[in-house]
Design a protein around this motif. Sequence first.
Motif, PDB file in Angstrom:
ATOM      1  N   LEU A  41       3.054 -24.956  -3.543  1.00 22.78           N
ATOM      2  CA  LEU A  41       2.648 -26.361  -3.634  1.00 22.78           C
ATOM      3  C   LEU A  41       3.851 -27.293  -3.722  1.00 22.78           C
ATOM      4  CD1 LEU A  41      -0.456 -25.955  -5.965  1.00 22.78           C
ATOM      5  CD2 LEU A  41      -0.460 -26.495  -3.511  1.00 22.78           C
ATOM      6  N   ALA A  42       4.877 -26.893  -4.461  1.00 25.19           N
ATOM      7  CA  ALA A  42       6.072 -27.731  -4.588  1.00 25.19           C
ATOM      8  C   ALA A  42       6.815 -27.820  -3.261  1.00 25.19           C
ATOM      9  CB  ALA A  42       6.999 -27.188  -5.678  1.00 25.19           C
ATOM     10  N   LEU A  43       6.937 -26.695  -2.550  1.00 21.15           N
ATOM     11  CA  LEU A  43       7.652 -26.737  -1.273  1.00 21.15           C
ATOM     12  C   LEU A  43       6.842 -27.508  -0.230  1.00 21.15           C
ATOM     13  CD1 LEU A  43      10.352 -25.905  -0.136  1.00 21.15           C
ATOM     14  CD2 LEU A  43       9.296 -23.781   0.669  1.00 21.15           C
ATOM     15  N   ALA A  44       5.522 -27.374  -0.269  1.00 20.19           N
ATOM     16  CA  ALA A  44       4.676 -28.159   0.640  1.00 20.19           C
ATOM     17  C   ALA A  44       4.855 -29.653   0.364  1.00 20.19           C
ATOM     18  CB  ALA A  44       3.211 -27.763   0.489  1.00 20.19           C
ATOM     19  N   GLU A  45       4.964 -30.031  -0.889  1.00 18.66           N
ATOM     20  CA  GLU A  45       5.166 -31.445  -1.237  1.00 18.66           C
ATOM     21  C   GLU A  45       6.485 -31.962  -0.673  1.00 18.66           C
ATOM     22  OE1 GLU A  45       4.779 -35.283  -2.910  1.00 18.66           O
ATOM     23  OE2 GLU A  45       3.299 -33.743  -2.460  1.00 18.66           O
ATOM     24  N   PHE A  46       7.555 -31.170  -0.774  1.00 17.01           N
ATOM     25  CA  PHE A  46       8.843 -31.559  -0.207  1.00 17.01           C
ATOM     26  C   PHE A  46       8.706 -31.811   1.296  1.00 17.01           C
ATOM     27  CE2 PHE A  46      12.577 -30.156   2.211  1.00 17.01           C
ATOM     28  CZ  PHE A  46      13.524 -31.053   1.759  1.00 17.01           C
ATOM     29  N   TYR A  47       8.140 -30.850   2.015  1.00 15.29           N
ATOM     30  CA  TYR A  47       8.028 -30.990   3.467  1.00 15.29           C
ATOM     31  C   TYR A  47       7.011 -32.055   3.867  1.00 15.29           C
ATOM     32  CZ  TYR A  47      11.254 -27.258   4.642  1.00 15.29           C
ATOM     33  OH  TYR A  47      12.386 -26.501   4.799  1.00 15.29           O
ATOM     34  N   GLN A  48       5.992 -32.277   3.064  1.00 13.76           N
ATOM     35  CA  GLN A  48       5.029 -33.344   3.370  1.00 13.76           C
ATOM     36  C   GLN A  48       5.733 -34.695   3.312  1.00 13.76           C
ATOM     37  OE1 GLN A  48       3.311 -35.944   1.390  1.00 13.76           O
ATOM     38  NE2 GLN A  48       2.271 -36.474   3.287  1.00 13.76           N
ATOM     39  N   PRO A 103      -1.483 -32.589   4.217  1.00 17.72           N
ATOM     40  CA  PRO A 103      -1.763 -31.377   3.440  1.00 17.72           C
ATOM     41  C   PRO A 103      -3.022 -30.675   3.953  1.00 17.72           C
ATOM     42  CG  PRO A 103      -1.305 -33.237   1.991  1.00 17.72           C
ATOM     43  CD  PRO A 103      -1.438 -33.788   3.389  1.00 17.72           C
ATOM     44  N   HIS A 104      -2.960 -29.358   4.030  1.00 21.06           N
ATOM     45  CA  HIS A 104      -4.128 -28.574   4.424  1.00 21.06           C
ATOM     46  C   HIS A 104      -5.102 -28.556   3.248  1.00 21.06           C
ATOM     47  CE1 HIS A 104      -6.611 -25.180   5.622  1.00 21.06           C
ATOM     48  NE2 HIS A 104      -6.195 -25.434   6.857  1.00 21.06           N
ATOM     49  N   PRO A 105      -6.394 -28.779   3.494  1.00 19.76           N
ATOM     50  CA  PRO A 105      -7.352 -28.889   2.387  1.00 19.76           C
ATOM     51  C   PRO A 105      -7.542 -27.608   1.579  1.00 19.76           C
ATOM     52  CG  PRO A 105      -8.491 -28.919   4.502  1.00 19.76           C
ATOM     53  CD  PRO A 105      -7.021 -28.986   4.791  1.00 19.76           C
ATOM     54  N   LYS A 106      -7.183 -26.462   2.119  1.00 18.88           N
ATOM     55  CA  LYS A 106      -7.379 -25.202   1.384  1.00 18.88           C
ATOM     56  C   LYS A 106      -6.100 -24.711   0.722  1.00 18.88           C
ATOM     57  CE  LYS A 106     -11.364 -23.787   4.027  1.00 18.88           C
ATOM     58  NZ  LYS A 106     -12.006 -22.758   4.837  1.00 18.88           N
ATOM     59  N   SER A 107      -5.129 -25.580   0.531  1.00 20.41           N
ATOM     60  CA  SER A 107      -3.884 -25.192  -0.124  1.00 20.41           C
ATOM     61  C   SER A 107      -4.152 -24.844  -1.584  1.00 20.41           C
ATOM     62  CB  SER A 107      -2.861 -26.331  -0.053  1.00 20.41           C
ATOM     63  OG  SER A 107      -2.464 -26.559   1.276  1.00 20.41           O
ATOM     64  N   ASP A 108      -3.426 -23.827  -2.069  1.00 14.75           N
ATOM     65  CA  ASP A 108      -3.534 -23.446  -3.476  1.00 14.75           C
ATOM     66  C   ASP A 108      -2.188 -22.910  -3.953  1.00 14.75           C
ATOM     67  OD1 ASP A 108      -3.345 -20.681  -2.786  1.00 14.75           O
ATOM     68  OD2 ASP A 108      -5.521 -20.532  -2.591  1.00 14.75           O
ATOM     69  N   ALA A 109      -2.148 -22.373  -5.146  1.00 15.44           N
ATOM     70  CA  ALA A 109      -0.891 -21.923  -5.741  1.00 15.44           C
ATOM     71  C   ALA A 109      -0.281 -20.719  -5.031  1.00 15.44           C
ATOM     72  CB  ALA A 109      -1.103 -21.603  -7.220  1.00 15.44           C
ATOM     73  N   ASP A 110      -1.064 -19.979  -4.251  1.00 17.64           N
ATOM     74  CA  ASP A 110      -0.537 -18.816  -3.537  1.00 17.64           C
ATOM     75  C   ASP A 110      -0.174 -19.102  -2.085  1.00 17.64           C
ATOM     76  OD1 ASP A 110      -0.640 -16.944  -5.657  1.00 17.64           O
ATOM     77  OD2 ASP A 110      -2.805 -16.756  -5.372  1.00 17.64           O
ATOM     78  N   PHE A 111      -0.842 -20.069  -1.474  1.00 13.60           N
ATOM     79  CA  PHE A 111      -0.536 -20.444  -0.092  1.00 13.60           C
ATOM     80  C   PHE A 111      -0.867 -21.918   0.096  1.00 13.60           C
ATOM     81  CE2 PHE A 111      -1.077 -21.206   4.364  1.00 13.60           C
ATOM     82  CZ  PHE A 111      -0.096 -20.433   4.947  1.00 13.60           C
TER      83      PHE A 111
END
Length: 127
Positions: A18-25, A32-40
């Motif tokens: 989630l943190a790396l997705a936030e950086f790249y977002q 953000p993909h709606p099914k994002s969670d702590a594992d993917f």
Amino acid sequence: MRTRMKLAAITLDCPDPLALAEFYQQATGFEPHPKSDADFAGLTREDGLLLGFQRVDDYRAPRWPDQTVPQQAHMCFDVPDLDEAEARLLELGAGKPDHQPHDPTRARVLTDPAGHPFCICLDSPRG
């Protein structure tokens, strides 16, 4: 007839998806993909490309340019202004390694918060 392949996804290993997705977002503007969670976690671009981030226990960040822990993947992003893009990415949490193998007026190597190296390149027509 040759089968054509269309790139559908790029996935990076990391300790905190989630943190790396936030950086790249913040860096790319991908949604953000709606099914994002702590594992993917994932981000999608308008054309459907998915940029994914998967949790890996005992993750070891790449050591660029040293290959004791290889980079395994490398992304490049075209930008209209290198100085502006670099400043913004550093503000978001990117790092800038001392080793810069390219002409700094054309491209620069940065690292994301999980240590993956990536390049920002001056946007220009490809030949």
